[in-house]
Design a protein around this motif. Structure first.
Motif, PDB file in Angstrom:
ATOM      1  N   LEU A   1      -0.090  -6.155  -9.579  1.00 47.95           N
ATOM      2  CA  LEU A   1      -0.538  -4.850 -10.041  1.00 47.95           C
ATOM      3  C   LEU A   1       0.674  -3.796 -10.039  1.00 47.95           C
ATOM      4  N   LEU A   2       1.180  -3.753  -8.768  1.00 49.94           N
ATOM      5  CA  LEU A   2       2.237  -2.950  -8.425  1.00 49.94           C
ATOM      6  C   LEU A   2       3.574  -2.965  -9.361  1.00 49.94           C
ATOM      7  N   ARG A   3       3.953  -4.397  -9.947  1.00 52.85           N
ATOM      8  CA  ARG A   3       4.756  -4.591 -10.757  1.00 52.85           C
ATOM      9  C   ARG A   3       4.781  -4.218 -12.092  1.00 52.85           C
ATOM     10  N   TRP A   4       3.192  -4.035 -12.588  1.00 53.92           N
ATOM     11  CA  TRP A   4       2.742  -3.529 -13.808  1.00 53.92           C
ATOM     12  C   TRP A   4       2.914  -2.104 -13.751  1.00 53.92           C
ATOM     13  N   THR A   5       2.531  -1.588 -12.729  1.00 55.45           N
ATOM     14  CA  THR A   5       2.478  -0.115 -12.404  1.00 55.45           C
ATOM     15  C   THR A   5       3.852   0.536 -12.589  1.00 55.45           C
ATOM     16  N   TYR A   6       4.787  -0.068 -11.776  1.00 55.53           N
ATOM     17  CA  TYR A   6       6.195   0.328 -11.897  1.00 55.53           C
ATOM     18  C   TYR A   6       6.838   0.290 -13.258  1.00 55.53           C
ATOM     19  N   THR A   7       6.416  -0.874 -13.916  1.00 58.76           N
ATOM     20  CA  THR A   7       6.905  -1.027 -15.396  1.00 58.76           C
ATOM     21  C   THR A   7       6.275  -0.116 -16.332  1.00 58.76           C
TER      22      THR A   7
ATOM     23  N   ALA B   1      -1.584   8.832 -16.220  1.00 57.59           N
ATOM     24  CA  ALA B   1      -2.892   8.298 -15.843  1.00 57.59           C
ATOM     25  C   ALA B   1      -3.043   6.763 -15.567  1.00 57.59           C
ATOM     26  N   ILE B   2      -2.288   5.943 -16.503  1.00 56.91           N
ATOM     27  CA  ILE B   2      -2.485   4.675 -16.310  1.00 56.91           C
ATOM     28  C   ILE B   2      -1.790   4.120 -15.003  1.00 56.91           C
ATOM     29  N   SER B   3      -0.736   4.654 -14.896  1.00 53.92           N
ATOM     30  CA  SER B   3      -0.142   4.197 -13.503  1.00 53.92           C
ATOM     31  C   SER B   3      -0.874   4.769 -12.408  1.00 53.92           C
ATOM     32  N   ILE B   4      -1.638   5.995 -12.164  1.00 53.41           N
ATOM     33  CA  ILE B   4      -2.509   6.190 -11.227  1.00 53.41           C
ATOM     34  C   ILE B   4      -3.537   5.106 -11.099  1.00 53.41           C
ATOM     35  N   ILE B   5      -4.209   4.969 -12.270  1.00 58.34           N
ATOM     36  CA  ILE B   5      -5.221   3.826 -12.209  1.00 58.34           C
ATOM     37  C   ILE B   5      -5.024   2.379 -11.654  1.00 58.34           C
ATOM     38  N   LEU B   6      -3.760   2.109 -12.061  1.00 64.28           N
ATOM     39  CA  LEU B   6      -3.164   0.840 -11.467  1.00 64.28           C
ATOM     40  C   LEU B   6      -2.896   0.998 -10.067  1.00 64.28           C
ATOM     41  N   SER B   7      -2.280   2.193  -9.560  1.00 64.01           N
ATOM     42  CA  SER B   7      -2.235   2.445  -8.121  1.00 64.01           C
ATOM     43  C   SER B   7      -3.263   2.033  -7.286  1.00 64.01           C
ATOM     44  N   VAL B   8      -4.372   2.831  -7.769  1.00 65.26           N
ATOM     45  CA  VAL B   8      -5.659   2.863  -7.190  1.00 65.26           C
ATOM     46  C   VAL B   8      -6.073   1.353  -7.125  1.00 65.26           C
TER      47      VAL B   8
ATOM     48  N   ASP C   1       0.971  -1.081   0.094  1.00 71.66           N
ATOM     49  CA  ASP C   1       0.027   0.151   0.001  1.00 71.66           C
ATOM     50  C   ASP C   1       0.938   1.242  -0.177  1.00 71.66           C
ATOM     51  N   THR C   2       1.926   1.218   0.685  1.00 72.54           N
ATOM     52  CA  THR C   2       2.839   2.510   0.941  1.00 72.54           C
ATOM     53  C   THR C   2       3.300   2.575  -0.541  1.00 72.54           C
ATOM     54  N   LYS C   3       3.833   1.413  -1.336  1.00 73.56           N
ATOM     55  CA  LYS C   3       4.359   1.771  -2.703  1.00 73.56           C
ATOM     56  C   LYS C   3       3.543   2.294  -3.617  1.00 73.56           C
ATOM     57  N   ALA C   4       2.125   1.747  -3.564  1.00 74.94           N
ATOM     58  CA  ALA C   4       1.212   2.337  -4.444  1.00 74.94           C
ATOM     59  C   ALA C   4       0.797   3.732  -4.202  1.00 74.94           C
TER      60      ALA C   4
END
Length: 382
Positions: A356-362, A276-283, A231-234
Motif C-alpha cells: 500500500l505504501l508503494r502505491w501511495t508514493y506512486t 485524497a487518494i494518497s490519504i486514503i491509501l495511507s490510512v 507506519d512512520t512513512k504512512a
C-alpha cells in the motif's frame, strides 16, 4: 553524524530483512548491530575524533551487507553497497574512502594498517571474549553447515575454533586490556571440551535450543522495526497530503469563482483528488485489522491457534487463556509452531503495508506531476 548513521542503520535493516537468506543465522542484522556496539565501545575508550568515529561506525553497519549475495567476496560487495549509499547521500569522497578501507580491513587475510582498521577488526571478533561464546559458536556452526553443505562433528568444530583462537590476536590497547583474559578463558574451555569424551549430546541439544530462541527473538524484533518504519512513512504522507488539501481549500478554492480564475478549476480538482487518494491509501496502510478474538479447546488440542497473538484471545476469559497457554508452554513443538505462525503473519502484515505504501508514493508522485502540468497548461491556454 547521527543523521547519516541513522539512515545507514535503516538502510541496512531494510536490505537484511528483504534480501538476506534465512540460512544466515549468524551473519545477519543481530551480528552487525553487535559489531557496531563494540566499535562504539572501543572508539570511546581510544578517544578517537568524531569524524573517525563516524567513519568506523558506518563501516561496521555495512561490513557484512555483502552476505546477501553469498559469503565469498562479501567484503568487496559490502564496500560497493556502502559506496552507492554514501554517494546517494552526498557524503564527502575523502570520508567515503576511509569507510571503505575499514570495511575491507574486516577480511581476516589482511593486516590492519590504521587504528580504525584495528578497531573494526577487534569489534568483529569481540564475541571470542563473550561469556555466551558457545551460543555464538553454535549459530556460526549451523550457518557454515547449511551454506557449505557439510556436516561437522563437535570435535571437528572445536578443533577449528581452537586453531582460530590460537591464530587470532586483538590489536587495540582497550581490547587487549578488556577482552584478552575472557578470550583465553574461552580457549581453555574449548581445549577442555576437546578432551572430554562424555556428555556431549546434552550440551549440544541445550545450545541448539538457545540458537532457535535467539533466531526467533531477533527476527521478530526486526519485523516490528520494519512495521514501525512503515507506519512512520504512512504518517508522513498522510500529514503532507492533509496540509496540501487544507491549503487548497482555504486559499485557492475561494478564488475559483472569481472572474479570471476559472482556468484553475481543473488542475485544482486534480490536485485534490490525487491528495485524497494518497490519504486514503495511507490510512489503509496503518489501519489495524483485529480477528475474532476467541478460540475453542479443540483448537488448542489440534494446535490450530496461535496464542501469542492478542487478536486470537482478547475476548477469552483469563482462566481459559491461562489453561491454554500452559499447554503451549509444556509442548516445545507447539510453542515453536506458534512463534513461527506469529512471524509468518507479521510478514503478511508487512507485505500489505509496504504494498500500500508503494502505491501511495506512486500515486502521490503521479499526482504532483499531473497537477503541475495541468496548472501549466491551464495557465498557458487561458
Amino acid at each position: 553524524m547521527n543523521d547519516i548513521i541513522k539512515k545507514a542503520e535503516l538502510f541496512v535493516i531494510d536490505i537484511f530483512n528483504s534480501s538476506l537468506p534465512e540460512t544466515y543465522v549468524y551473519h545477519n542484522y543481530a551480528h552487525t548491530r553487535y559489531v557496531v556496539k563494540k566499535v562504539k565501545e572501543i572508539a570511546k575508550a581510544e578517544k578517537i575524533g568524531d569524524d573517525e568515529k563516524e567513519a568506523v561506525v558506518l563501516a561496521a553497519w555495512f561490513h557484512d551487507l555483502g552476505y546477501i549475495d553469498g559469503k565469498k567476496g562479501h567484503e568487496q560487495r559490502s564496500a560497493e553497497m556502502a559506496t552507492q549509499f554514501l554517494k546517494g547521500h552526498d557524503y564527502p569522497s575523502e570520508k567515503t574512502a576511509v569507510v571503505l578501507s575499514c570495511i575491507k580491513a574486516t577480511d581476516f587475510n589482511t593486516t590492519p594498517e590504521t587504528l580504525l582498521h584495528q578497531i573494526i577488526r577487534d569489534a568483529d571478533t569481540a564475541h571470542f571474549a563473550e561469556e555466551d561464546y558457545p551460543n555464538y559458536s553454535k549459530m556460526l556452526k549451523t550457518e557454515c553447515e547449511i551454506i557449505d553443505k557439510c556436516n561437522l562433528s563437535k570435535s571437528e568444530w572445536n578443533a577449528g575454533n581452537i586453531k582460530v583462537f590460537n591464530n587470532h590476536k586483538y590489536f587495540t590497547p582497550y581490547a587487549n586490556a578488556t577482552w584478552l583474559a575472557p578470550k583465553i578463558k574461552n580457549l581453555h574451555a574449548l581445549n577442555k571440551a576437546a578432551d572430554k569424551k562424555s556428555k556431549p549430546e546434552a550440551v549440544e541439544s541445550n545450545r541448539s535450543e538457545r540458537s532457535v530462541d535467539t533466531l526467533f527473538r531477533v527476527t521478530i524484533k526486526n519485523h516490528i522495526t520494519l512495521s514501525d518504519i512503515a507506519d512512520t512513512k504512512a504518517n508522513i504522507l498522510l500529514s503532507v497530503n492533509a496540509i496540501i488539501i487544507s491549503v487548497l481549500i482555504s486559499n485557492l478554492l475561494p478564488k475559483l469563482s472569481e472572474s479570471g480564475h476559472q482556468y484553475l478549476v481543473v488542475p485544482t480538482i486534480t490536485f485534490v483528488i490525487f491528495s485524497a487518494i494518497s490519504i486514503i491509501l495511507s490510512v489503509m496502510a496503518t489501519r489495524p485489522n483485529v480477528t475474532a478474538g476467541t478460540f475453542t479447546k479443540e483448537d488448542v488440542a489440534d494446535k490450530k491457534v496461535n496464542l501469542l497473538f492478542f487478536g486470537n484471545f482478547y475476548k477469552m476469559k483469563l482462566s481459559d487463556y491461562e489453561e491454554a497457554l500452559k499447554v503451549v508452554m509444556d509442548d516445545k513443538d507447539y510453542l515453536y509452531s506458534s512463534m513461527t505462525k506469529d512471524l509468518y503473519f507479521l510478514g503478511q502484515v508487512l507485505s500489505r503495508k509496504y504494498t500500500l505504501l508503494r502505491w501511495t508514493y506512486t500515486i502521490f508522485i503521479i499526482g504532483i506531476i499531473v497537477s503541475v502540468v495541468s496548472f501549466g497548461l491551464s495557465y498557458y491556454f487561458q
